[in-house]
Design a protein around this motif. Structure first.
Motif, PDB file in Angstrom:
ATOM      1  N   ALA A   1       1.094  -1.381  -0.034  1.00  0.00           N
ATOM      2  CA  ALA A   1       0.278  -0.225   0.070  1.00  0.00           C
ATOM      3  C   ALA A   1       0.934   1.027   0.172  1.00  0.00           C
ATOM      4  N   GLY A   2       0.895   2.710  -0.931  1.00  0.00           N
ATOM      5  CA  GLY A   2       1.376   3.549  -1.089  1.00  0.00           C
ATOM      6  C   GLY A   2      -0.153   4.535  -0.711  1.00  0.00           C
ATOM      7  N   VAL A   3       0.804   6.393  -0.794  1.00  0.00           N
ATOM      8  CA  VAL A   3       0.331   7.184  -0.341  1.00  0.00           C
ATOM      9  C   VAL A   3       0.024   8.103  -1.929  1.00  0.00           C
ATOM     10  N   LEU A   4      -1.338   8.299  -1.990  1.00  0.00           N
ATOM     11  CA  LEU A   4      -1.189   9.620  -2.916  1.00  0.00           C
ATOM     12  C   LEU A   4      -1.713  11.099  -2.580  1.00  0.00           C
TER      13      LEU A   4
ATOM     14  N   ALA B   1       1.489   4.813   9.541  1.00  0.00           N
ATOM     15  CA  ALA B   1       0.390   3.295   8.942  1.00  0.00           C
ATOM     16  C   ALA B   1       1.198   1.779   8.632  1.00  0.00           C
ATOM     17  N   GLY B   2       1.720   2.112   7.711  1.00  0.00           N
ATOM     18  CA  GLY B   2       2.674   1.143   7.183  1.00  0.00           C
ATOM     19  C   GLY B   2       2.558   1.403   5.315  1.00  0.00           C
ATOM     20  N   ALA B   3       2.424   2.679   4.860  1.00  0.00           N
ATOM     21  CA  ALA B   3       2.929   2.724   3.511  1.00  0.00           C
ATOM     22  C   ALA B   3       4.238   3.088   3.021  1.00  0.00           C
ATOM     23  N   GLY B   4       4.382   1.854   1.947  1.00  0.00           N
ATOM     24  CA  GLY B   4       5.569   1.731   1.863  1.00  0.00           C
ATOM     25  C   GLY B   4       6.150   2.714   0.956  1.00  0.00           C
ATOM     26  N   CYS B   5       5.496   3.225  -0.109  1.00  0.00           N
ATOM     27  CA  CYS B   5       5.331   4.136  -1.380  1.00  0.00           C
ATOM     28  C   CYS B   5       4.559   5.809  -1.112  1.00  0.00           C
ATOM     29  N   ALA B   6       4.781   6.430  -1.259  1.00  0.00           N
ATOM     30  CA  ALA B   6       3.991   7.858  -2.260  1.00  0.00           C
ATOM     31  C   ALA B   6       4.390   8.532  -3.592  1.00  0.00           C
TER      32      ALA B   6
END
Length: 351
Positions: A224-227, A250-255
């Motif tokens: 999971a990532g965040v945009l 929270a655990g995001a691995g990319c953005a």
């Protein structure tokens, strides 16, 4: 208008003659007041699409194929770059976009047919590139879930972009896909300020709720990532680092992030929205956008349309690089597994 992003319908670039109903003052009843206060109900038209996979050749977008099971989006995000696409349907990018929706009820069957073609070569398909695959009407139609079931049955890689907590309903399918390196989810988080969120995205999940979605996806082993998108100067742009840090915690691995784009009729809609909600900041926000778009409010030029150019855009890019380096973020997009693909006539390989 409660629960809606746009305040009205606007004419679009394909508009012809129109008839508009108004109260001329001659009515002896309270019809006029009732009409003025009316809230358009959501209408959904079920359609049978002729094709389901869209192909993209833009160098600014990290995927070449996408599926949008719905046209229009009830989330009502005022900044949505997909709004102008409603004009092709002879509908307004304003209220029509968020209240007159289309559901492609044969989406899953069309996808099976695509996979069955002898020359088909697997490549990651993105769900949610245009409209959110988990918008409220997905509760009833379940088209996104059907598509994921097809993806899983044929071991096909899939990416998802959403701002809805409804994605957790499909945790069972996503977990199985993730075990074989077949899925990645990007959760769009625009703001953690709930007042601003309600104004920008009236029917979407809360910002903190989306951070919790990232946490639950990560715990289930789903990449999971965040945009952080779109970044709007002076409104949510100061939150860039806060959004990314909360997602990573929270655990995001990319953005990733995108600077606000205002194609076609979206310029008028967004300017009207600013006048309604932030009249004192309107000109400062628009001037900052013009400085990042070569003097205009929008630029479709490849290479800069997602990030902008100029001093403000460069500073935003530097801020993103710094927070990414400090939080040790990985690549923005995971390379998914294409070698496990099973054609429909090869299902016996599973047994």
């Amino acid at each position: 208008m409660a629960g809606r992003g746009a305040t009205h319908n606007i004419e679009h670039r394909f508009s012809g003659p129109q008839i508009e109903t108004v109260d001329d003052g001659w009515s002896q009843s309270d019809w006029g007041a009732a009409f003025a206060a009316s809230d358009p109900r959501t209408e959904v038209r079920e359609i049978e699409a002729r094709s389901i996979i869209s192909h993209n050749h833009s160098p600014d977008v990290p995927f070449g194929r996408s599926i949008n099971p719905y046209q229009g989006c009830e989330h009502g995000c005022i900044y949505c770059y997909a709004r102008p696409s409603h004009a092709y349907l002879e509908l307004s990018p304003g209220l029509d976009f968020e209240s007159k929706l289309f559901a492609k009820i044969n989406a899953a069957e069309l996808l099976r047919r695509e996979f069955a073609k002898p020359g088909y070569q697997p490549q990651t398909i993105m769900l949610g590139a245009n409209t959110d695959p988990y918008q409220p009407i997905e509760h009833h139609y379940r088209l996104t879930r059907e598509l994921l079931e097809v993806m899983l049955a044929h071991r096909h890689p899939v990416g998802i972009i959403t701002k809805s907590a409804m994605i957790l309903r499909d945790l069972d399918l996503l977990t199985e896909l993730a075990r074989e390196g077949l899925c990645q989810v990007m959760v769009s988080v625009t703001t953690l300020n709930e007042t601003l969120r309600r104004q920008l995205e009236p029917r979407a999940s809360t910002g903190t709720g989306r951070i919790k979605v990232i946490e639950k996806l990560a715990r289930a082993g789903i990449p999971a990532g965040v945009l952080a998108a779109p970044m709007i100067p002076r409104l949510n742009e100061p939150e860039l680092e806060q959004i990314i840090k909360a997602a990573v915690d929270a655990g995001a691995g990319c953005a990733d992030y995108i600077l606000l784009r205002l194609p076609h009729e979206l310029t008028t809609l967004f300017c009207d929205w600013l006048e309604e909600h932030y009249p004192g900041q309107k000109e400062a926000i628009l001037n900052q956008l013009r400085a990042s778009r070569g003097g205009a409010l929008n630029s479709p030029a490849f290479g800069t349309r997602m990030r902008g150019e100029g001093q403000f855009a460069d500073l935003l890019a530097q801020r993103f690089r710094l927070i990414s380096r400090r939080l040790q973020l990985g690549k923005r997009h995971t390379a998914l597994n294409t070698s496990a693909f099973i054609r429909p006539n090869e299902q016996l390989r599973l047994f």
